[in-house]
Design an enzyme around this catalytic site. Structure first.
Site, PDB file in Angstrom:
ATOM      1  N   HIS A  72       0.843  -1.206   0.000  1.00 48.85           N
ATOM      2  CA  HIS A  72       0.000   0.000   0.000  1.00 48.85           C
ATOM      3  C   HIS A  72       0.876   1.254   0.000  1.00 48.85           C
ATOM      4  O   HIS A  72       1.821   1.359   0.764  1.00 48.85           O
ATOM      5  CB  HIS A  72      -0.926   0.002   1.219  1.00 48.85           C
ATOM      6  CG  HIS A  72      -2.113  -0.903   1.041  1.00 48.85           C
ATOM      7  ND1 HIS A  72      -3.324  -0.668   1.615  1.00 48.85           N
ATOM      8  CD2 HIS A  72      -2.260  -2.034   0.313  1.00 48.85           C
ATOM      9  CE1 HIS A  72      -4.176  -1.624   1.258  1.00 48.85           C
ATOM     10  NE2 HIS A  72      -3.549  -2.475   0.484  1.00 48.85           N
ATOM     11  N   TYR A 201      -8.970   5.390   7.944  1.00 54.46           N
ATOM     12  CA  TYR A 201      -9.092   5.687   9.372  1.00 54.46           C
ATOM     13  C   TYR A 201     -10.153   6.774   9.472  1.00 54.46           C
ATOM     14  O   TYR A 201      -9.954   7.867   8.928  1.00 54.46           O
ATOM     15  CB  TYR A 201      -7.769   6.200   9.933  1.00 54.46           C
ATOM     16  CG  TYR A 201      -6.680   5.135  10.050  1.00 54.46           C
ATOM     17  CD1 TYR A 201      -6.469   4.459  11.252  1.00 54.46           C
ATOM     18  CD2 TYR A 201      -5.865   4.806   8.975  1.00 54.46           C
ATOM     19  CE1 TYR A 201      -5.476   3.491  11.376  1.00 54.46           C
ATOM     20  CE2 TYR A 201      -4.870   3.827   9.083  1.00 54.46           C
ATOM     21  CZ  TYR A 201      -4.697   3.176  10.294  1.00 54.46           C
ATOM     22  OH  TYR A 201      -3.712   2.214  10.412  1.00 54.46           O
ATOM     23  N   PRO A 293      -3.789   0.355  19.088  1.00 59.35           N
ATOM     24  CA  PRO A 293      -3.543  -0.148  17.723  1.00 59.35           C
ATOM     25  C   PRO A 293      -3.633   0.904  16.614  1.00 59.35           C
ATOM     26  O   PRO A 293      -3.318   0.610  15.462  1.00 59.35           O
ATOM     27  CB  PRO A 293      -4.645  -1.209  17.539  1.00 59.35           C
ATOM     28  CG  PRO A 293      -5.701  -0.869  18.532  1.00 59.35           C
ATOM     29  CD  PRO A 293      -5.010  -0.194  19.672  1.00 59.35           C
ATOM     30  N   LYS A 297       1.324  -0.182  15.126  1.00 62.39           N
ATOM     31  CA  LYS A 297       2.739  -0.269  15.528  1.00 62.39           C
ATOM     32  C   LYS A 297       3.084  -1.468  16.420  1.00 62.39           C
ATOM     33  O   LYS A 297       4.258  -1.733  16.670  1.00 62.39           O
ATOM     34  CB  LYS A 297       3.153   1.014  16.266  1.00 62.39           C
ATOM     35  CG  LYS A 297       3.272   2.208  15.360  1.00 62.39           C
ATOM     36  CD  LYS A 297       4.518   2.129  14.491  1.00 62.39           C
ATOM     37  CE  LYS A 297       4.457   3.004  13.279  1.00 62.39           C
ATOM     38  NZ  LYS A 297       4.265   2.317  12.017  1.00 62.39           N
ATOM     39  N   TYR A 385       4.431   6.263  10.013  1.00 64.01           N
ATOM     40  CA  TYR A 385       3.528   5.164   9.636  1.00 64.01           C
ATOM     41  C   TYR A 385       4.292   4.076   8.870  1.00 64.01           C
ATOM     42  O   TYR A 385       4.071   2.887   9.112  1.00 64.01           O
ATOM     43  CB  TYR A 385       2.358   5.705   8.799  1.00 64.01           C
ATOM     44  CG  TYR A 385       1.227   4.712   8.688  1.00 64.01           C
ATOM     45  CD1 TYR A 385       0.246   4.628   9.677  1.00 64.01           C
ATOM     46  CD2 TYR A 385       1.128   3.839   7.609  1.00 64.01           C
ATOM     47  CE1 TYR A 385      -0.789   3.704   9.600  1.00 64.01           C
ATOM     48  CE2 TYR A 385       0.097   2.917   7.517  1.00 64.01           C
ATOM     49  CZ  TYR A 385      -0.867   2.858   8.516  1.00 64.01           C
ATOM     50  OH  TYR A 385      -1.879   1.935   8.426  1.00 64.01           O
TER      51      TYR A 385
HETATM   52  P1  FAD Z   1       1.787 -12.178  21.502  1.00 63.48           P
HETATM   53  O1  FAD Z   1       1.248 -12.165  20.111  1.00 63.48           O
HETATM   54  O2  FAD Z   1       0.877 -11.790  22.614  1.00 63.48           O
HETATM   55  O3  FAD Z   1       2.385 -13.621  21.781  1.00 63.48           O
HETATM   56  C1  FAD Z   1       2.757 -14.045  23.068  1.00 63.48           C
HETATM   57  C2  FAD Z   1       2.633 -15.553  23.166  1.00 63.48           C
HETATM   58  O4  FAD Z   1       3.061 -15.972  24.452  1.00 63.48           O
HETATM   59  C3  FAD Z   1       1.194 -16.032  23.017  1.00 63.48           C
HETATM   60  O5  FAD Z   1       1.114 -17.022  22.030  1.00 63.48           O
HETATM   61  C4  FAD Z   1       0.812 -16.533  24.410  1.00 63.48           C
HETATM   62  O6  FAD Z   1      -0.100 -17.620  24.352  1.00 63.48           O
HETATM   63  C5  FAD Z   1       2.178 -16.957  24.965  1.00 63.48           C
HETATM   64  N1  FAD Z   1       2.229 -16.942  26.429  1.00 63.48           N
HETATM   65  C6  FAD Z   1       1.674 -16.059  27.292  1.00 63.48           C
HETATM   66  N2  FAD Z   1       1.959 -16.372  28.564  1.00 63.48           N
HETATM   67  C7  FAD Z   1       2.734 -17.471  28.511  1.00 63.48           C
HETATM   68  C8  FAD Z   1       3.348 -18.271  29.503  1.00 63.48           C
HETATM   69  N3  FAD Z   1       3.216 -17.990  30.804  1.00 63.48           N
HETATM   70  N4  FAD Z   1       4.061 -19.339  29.116  1.00 63.48           N
HETATM   71  C9  FAD Z   1       4.208 -19.631  27.790  1.00 63.48           C
HETATM   72  N5  FAD Z   1       3.643 -18.915  26.803  1.00 63.48           N
HETATM   73  C10 FAD Z   1       2.915 -17.840  27.160  1.00 63.48           C
HETATM   74  N6  FAD Z   1       0.272  -4.502  15.540  1.00 63.48           N
HETATM   75  C11 FAD Z   1       0.742  -3.995  14.367  1.00 63.48           C
HETATM   76  O7  FAD Z   1       1.969  -3.870  14.223  1.00 63.48           O
HETATM   77  N7  FAD Z   1      -0.078  -3.640  13.319  1.00 63.48           N
HETATM   78  C12 FAD Z   1      -1.416  -3.731  13.423  1.00 63.48           C
HETATM   79  O8  FAD Z   1      -2.110  -3.464  12.444  1.00 63.48           O
HETATM   80  C13 FAD Z   1      -1.966  -4.212  14.683  1.00 63.48           C
HETATM   81  N8  FAD Z   1      -3.294  -4.336  14.844  1.00 63.48           N
HETATM   82  C14 FAD Z   1      -3.775  -4.902  16.002  1.00 63.48           C
HETATM   83  C15 FAD Z   1      -5.141  -5.043  16.116  1.00 63.48           C
HETATM   84  C16 FAD Z   1      -5.664  -5.617  17.280  1.00 63.48           C
HETATM   85  C17 FAD Z   1      -7.163  -5.740  17.387  1.00 63.48           C
HETATM   86  C18 FAD Z   1      -4.794  -6.074  18.327  1.00 63.48           C
HETATM   87  C19 FAD Z   1      -5.352  -6.725  19.573  1.00 63.48           C
HETATM   88  C20 FAD Z   1      -3.426  -5.943  18.208  1.00 63.48           C
HETATM   89  C21 FAD Z   1      -2.911  -5.343  17.048  1.00 63.48           C
HETATM   90  N9  FAD Z   1      -1.547  -5.191  16.886  1.00 63.48           N
HETATM   91  C22 FAD Z   1      -1.069  -4.627  15.721  1.00 63.48           C
HETATM   92  C23 FAD Z   1      -0.620  -5.601  17.941  1.00 63.48           C
HETATM   93  C24 FAD Z   1       0.016  -6.980  17.675  1.00 63.48           C
HETATM   94  O9  FAD Z   1      -0.976  -7.940  17.458  1.00 63.48           O
HETATM   95  C25 FAD Z   1       0.923  -7.395  18.856  1.00 63.48           C
HETATM   96  O10 FAD Z   1       1.827  -6.351  19.099  1.00 63.48           O
HETATM   97  C26 FAD Z   1       1.701  -8.693  18.581  1.00 63.48           C
HETATM   98  O11 FAD Z   1       0.839  -9.807  18.665  1.00 63.48           O
HETATM   99  C27 FAD Z   1       2.859  -8.903  19.580  1.00 63.48           C
HETATM  100  O12 FAD Z   1       3.453 -10.139  19.376  1.00 63.48           O
HETATM  101  P2  FAD Z   1       4.182 -10.922  20.566  1.00 63.48           P
HETATM  102  O13 FAD Z   1       4.694 -12.189  19.961  1.00 63.48           O
HETATM  103  O14 FAD Z   1       5.135 -10.009  21.228  1.00 63.48           O
HETATM  104  O15 FAD Z   1       3.049 -11.214  21.621  1.00 63.48           O
HETATM  105  C1  DHB Z   2      -5.354  -3.143  11.206  1.00 61.23           C
HETATM  106  C2  DHB Z   2      -5.192  -2.910  12.547  1.00 61.23           C
HETATM  107  C3  DHB Z   2      -4.678  -1.711  12.958  1.00 61.23           C
HETATM  108  O1  DHB Z   2      -4.485  -1.459  14.244  1.00 61.23           O
HETATM  109  C4  DHB Z   2      -4.334  -0.718  12.049  1.00 61.23           C
HETATM  110  O2  DHB Z   2      -3.864   0.469  12.489  1.00 61.23           O
HETATM  111  C5  DHB Z   2      -4.483  -0.965  10.712  1.00 61.23           C
HETATM  112  C6  DHB Z   2      -4.999  -2.178  10.284  1.00 61.23           C
HETATM  113  C7  DHB Z   2      -5.911  -4.439  10.758  1.00 61.23           C
HETATM  114  O3  DHB Z   2      -6.225  -5.288  11.605  1.00 61.23           O
HETATM  115  O4  DHB Z   2      -6.058  -4.629   9.540  1.00 61.23           O
END
Ligand code: FAD
Ligand code: DHB
Length: 390
Positions: A72, A201, A293, A297, A385
């Site tokens: 994009h 947005y 979100p 980021k 962004y």
């Molecule tokens: P997580 O994905 O939380 O993974 C952690 C893992 O550890 C999990 O699988 C969990 O089960 C495991 N765990 C937890 N506790 C334990 C334990 N005690 N022992 C063993 N395992 C454990 N980010 C973006 O960059 N762009 C976006 O567009 C965006 N949109 C989002 C939209 C939504 C609705 C949400 C909720 C989040 C969004 N994010 C976005 C954020 C992004 O999803 C997270 O930052 C990302 O998942 C972080 O990854 P992680 O591996 O650090 O943590």
């Molecule tokens: C999505 C989530 C976000 O937080 C964002 O800023 C843009 C896109 C998504 O889930 O597609």
């Protein structure tokens, strides 16, 4: 069991680090509390910065992303009935983002780990971290009803916001900064064509909305809701009706609706843990920081942590140089705080705050007018962004 790096958490951060290290000949074991199906069932991020895209390619996990992801070059911001485009490419010296779901990133990482014989232990319970200040830390847990122990050189806490790693750092060595927002995002995934070829947005006096996508036949939409709402309070019909009210008529007229295939609510929070290193424990991703979100980021900031730690550990094992791991927390946190600032600013710009009065409404209006009348303001938005450099 014995390994070089024990990684707690099999989300995108843990899997990506494990895959990158393996390709440098550095051993790791990933321990994950949930099943693989559970991890793959979470619908989350959709927008990937260049840095993450490059890391996935380096990890040997970029083939499907490059085939199926969409590059994009811009996105839209709507304000009541007006809509303006932010040209990311023009304002950031050629930058773009990749629209490719976190679910797919995680699936590609699982497939790559399996192909290389990577060890991921699922459904583990009662994970505990020990002797983190020593040269030989270890991790204990229960698996299939049996006590298990992994001895290692380093422990990586990639276990998300609710994990066990961050609380393993004693309080005097850990300082936490938090801001909780008075609303959440209700997200819906539907097998419908996206309403717009680029993300929108949307701001409106009824609240924020976001039109995103996973492919040309799969759409992802969000609306701002009060924290007290539950997904079951919202029928599909009520969701589509509310979304339409928050979009300009020129957009809502084109919206194709259909049954939701996933519906969930995410609360919005800004959070940073200082420090990200304690002895031989390193925190990465959501275990150390959360952003609202709005600026997309979260996953991308997790990826920059992985980048710094991967290079630090590679230099340590392959060149006997520990400067990278010694500087890890400082380097990662410097970038984290900038992502926090940007996400907080985007959230403030685009949401309706229940406590805000007439002055705040005018400030929001002035912020928009400044943004779309100033190339410098759009350049700042675009630069952040598409992702600040690592
Ligand atoms: P997580 O994905 O939380 O993974 C952690 C893992 O550890 C999990 O699988 C969990 O089960 C495991 N765990 C937890 N506790 C334990 C334990 N005690 N022992 C063993 N395992 C454990 N980010 C973006 O960059 N762009 C976006 O567009 C965006 N949109 C989002 C939209 C939504 C609705 C949400 C909720 C989040 C969004 N994010 C976005 C954020 C992004 O999803 C997270 O930052 C990302 O998942 C972080 O990854 P992680 O591996 O650090 O943590
Ligand atoms: C999505 C989530 C976000 O937080 C964002 O800023 C843009 C896109 C998504 O889930 O597609």
């Amino acid at each position: 069991m014995k390994t070089q790096v024990c990684i707690i958490g099999g989300g995108p951060s843990g899997l990506l680090l494990s895959q990158l290290l393996h390709r440098k000949g550095i051993e790791s074991i990933v321990v994950e509390r949930q099943s693989c199906d559970h991890v793959l069932g979470r619908i989350r991020a959709g927008v990937l910065e260049r840095g993450l895209v490059d890391l996935l390619r380096e990890a040997g996990c970029g083939v499907r992303m490059d085939r199926e992801g969409e590059v994009h070059h811009g996105f839209y911001i709507s304000h009541n009935d007006a809509i303006e485009r932010v040209d990311l490419e023009a304002h950031s010296g050629g930058g773009t983002v990749m629209v490719y779901g976190q679910t797919e990133v995680t699936r590609d990482l699982y497939d790559a780990r399996a192909a290389m014989g990577g060890v991921i232990l699922h459904n583990v319970q009662d994970v505990a971290l020990h002797d983190l200040k020593s040269q030989s830390p270890h991790v204990t847990f229960q698996m299939d009803g049996e006590d298990q122990r992994i001895d290692c050189d380093f422990v990586v806490g990639a276990d998300g916001f609710h994990g066990v790693s961050r609380p393993s750092i004693p309080e005097p060595d850990r300082r936490e900064f938090e801001k909780v927002y008075p609303f959440g995002w209700l997200g819906v995934l539907s097998e419908t064509p996206p309403v717009s070829p680029e993300l929108i947005y949307g701001t409106h006096e009824r609240g924020f909305c976001l039109c995103s996508m996973r492919s040309q036949v799969l759409s992802r939409y969000y609306i701002q809701v009060p924290l007290s709402d539950k997904p079951e309070d919202w029928s599909d019909e009520a969701f589509w009706a509310e979304l339409k009210k928050r979009l300009p008529a020129s957009v809502s007229d084109k919206l194709v609706t259909g049954p939701s295939i996933e519906k969930s609510i995410a609360p919005l929070r800004s959070f940073v843990c200082e420090t990200m290193r304690y002895g031989n424990l390193f925190l990465v991703g959501d275990a150390a920081h959360i952003v609202p979100p709005t600026g997309a980021k979260g996953l991308n900031t997790a990826a920059s942590d992985v980048h710094y730690l991967y290079h630090g550990l590679s230099d340590h094992y392959l060149n006997g140089d520990s400067a990278g791991i010694d500087e890890y927390a400082e380097k990662a946190l410097a970038r984290v705080w900038k992502a926090e600032r940007f996400s907080w600013w985007m959230t403030k710009l685009l949401h309706s705050f229940p406590e805000s009065g007439a002055f705040d409404a005018r400030m929001q209006q002035a912020d928009f007018e400044y943004l779309f009348s100033s190339d410098a303001a759009q350049a700042s938005l675009a630069e952040n962004y598409v992702g600040l450099p690592y």
